[in-house]
Design a protein around this motif. Structure first.
Motif, short mmCIF file in Angstrom:
data_model
loop_
_atom_site.label_atom_id
_atom_site.label_comp_id
_atom_site.label_asym_id
_atom_site.label_seq_id
_atom_site.Cartn_x
_atom_site.Cartn_y
_atom_site.Cartn_z
N TYR A 1 -7.48 2.28 -7.12
CA TYR A 1 -7.39 1.14 -6.19
C TYR A 1 -8.55 1.22 -5.19
O TYR A 1 -8.77 2.26 -4.56
CB TYR A 1 -6.07 1.16 -5.42
N LEU A 2 -9.27 0.10 -5.05
CA LEU A 2 -10.35 0.07 -4.06
C LEU A 2 -9.76 0.08 -2.67
O LEU A 2 -8.83 -0.66 -2.37
CB LEU A 2 -11.19 -1.20 -4.25
N GLY A 3 -10.27 0.93 -1.83
CA GLY A 3 -9.79 1.03 -0.45
C GLY A 3 -8.62 1.96 -0.29
O GLY A 3 -7.98 1.99 0.75
N ASN A 4 -8.33 2.75 -1.32
CA ASN A 4 -7.15 3.62 -1.24
C ASN A 4 -7.29 4.68 -0.16
O ASN A 4 -6.31 5.07 0.46
CB ASN A 4 -6.89 4.28 -2.59
N SER A 5 -8.51 5.15 0.11
CA SER A 5 -8.66 6.23 1.09
C SER A 5 -8.41 5.75 2.51
O SER A 5 -8.06 6.53 3.38
CB SER A 5 -10.04 6.86 0.98
N LEU A 6 -8.61 4.46 2.75
CA LEU A 6 -8.39 3.92 4.09
C LEU A 6 -7.02 3.28 4.25
O LEU A 6 -6.37 3.45 5.28
CB LEU A 6 -9.46 2.88 4.43
N LEU A 7 -6.61 2.55 3.25
CA LEU A 7 -5.37 1.78 3.37
C LEU A 7 -4.15 2.52 2.86
O LEU A 7 -3.02 2.14 3.20
CB LEU A 7 -5.54 0.44 2.67
N THR B 1 -11.20 4.40 10.37
CA THR B 1 -12.22 3.34 10.39
C THR B 1 -13.06 3.42 11.66
O THR B 1 -13.57 2.42 12.15
CB THR B 1 -11.56 1.96 10.29
N GLN C 1 -5.28 13.19 7.27
CA GLN C 1 -5.39 11.79 7.68
C GLN C 1 -4.35 11.39 8.72
O GLN C 1 -4.48 10.35 9.34
CB GLN C 1 -5.24 10.86 6.47
N TRP D 1 0.83 -1.20 0.00
CA TRP D 1 0.00 0.00 0.00
C TRP D 1 0.86 1.25 0.00
O TRP D 1 0.43 2.31 -0.46
CB TRP D 1 -0.96 0.01 1.18
#
Length: 171
Positions: free
Chosen positions: A30-36, A49, A43, A18
């Motif tokens: 990329y799916l989930g880029n904002s969290l991972l 989460t 941030q 990541w």
């Protein structure tokens, strides 16, 4: 027909990081880029989460939550029954819960039996009705007002049309 395999890796699950996504110019793909792979000043040091975690608020007791749920459910049931009665459906009479005992209720009802209090006298005095068109200040009944009431007229009444009324004697 037999060509050498292309260089690079296929799949590469073991090589994916990541951290590399953070630096990629197409990181939005990329799916989930904002969290991972969070990028940006806001941030840093934040729990991204927070919404997915269970609420471990120990100050609210489960028994209190159960009481609240039961109270809300009883209110909803009472409203549903009232709505059914308003719509004309037959409903079973429900017994309402009360913390007042029968003895307490009887003692409150018969508390002032035989004794007249100042409050009771004022209450009786204020509940007396003088009648339609009675003017307290002059003791006059407005005949034209009575007539207007009978005929449903909205004509304004002049003070010259008022006549004194005879008070009835009480026996």
């Amino acid at each position: 027909m037999f060509h050498p395999t292309r260089g690079g890796t296929r799949g590469g699950q073991d090589q994916f990081k990541w951290e590399d996504v953070k630096e990629d110019k197409h990181r939005e793909n990329y799916l989930g880029n904002s969290l991972l792979a969070p990028v940006g000043r806001w941030q840093k040091g934040r729990d991204l989460t927070w919404y997915a975690k269970a609420n471990n608020d120990s100050s609210v007791d489960t028994s209190e939550q159960d009481k609240k749920r039961a109270e809300i459910q009883s209110i909803k049931d009472a409203e549903a029954q009232a709505m059914a009665e308003a719509l004309g459906y037959k409903t079973a009479k429900r017994k309402t819960e009360s913390s007042v005992t029968e003895n307490e209720l009887q003692s409150v009802i018969h508390k002032n039996d035989g004794m007249s209090s100042e409050f009771d006298e004022k209450l009786q005095e204020s509940s007396r009705v003088q009648g339609l068109g009675f003017d307290r200040r002059s003791g006059m009944a407005m005949d034209s007002q009575k007539e207007a009431f009978r005929t449903n007229s909205t004509k304004p009444i002049a003070s010259s049309e008022c006549k004194p009324i005879q008070k009835k004697q009480q026996t």
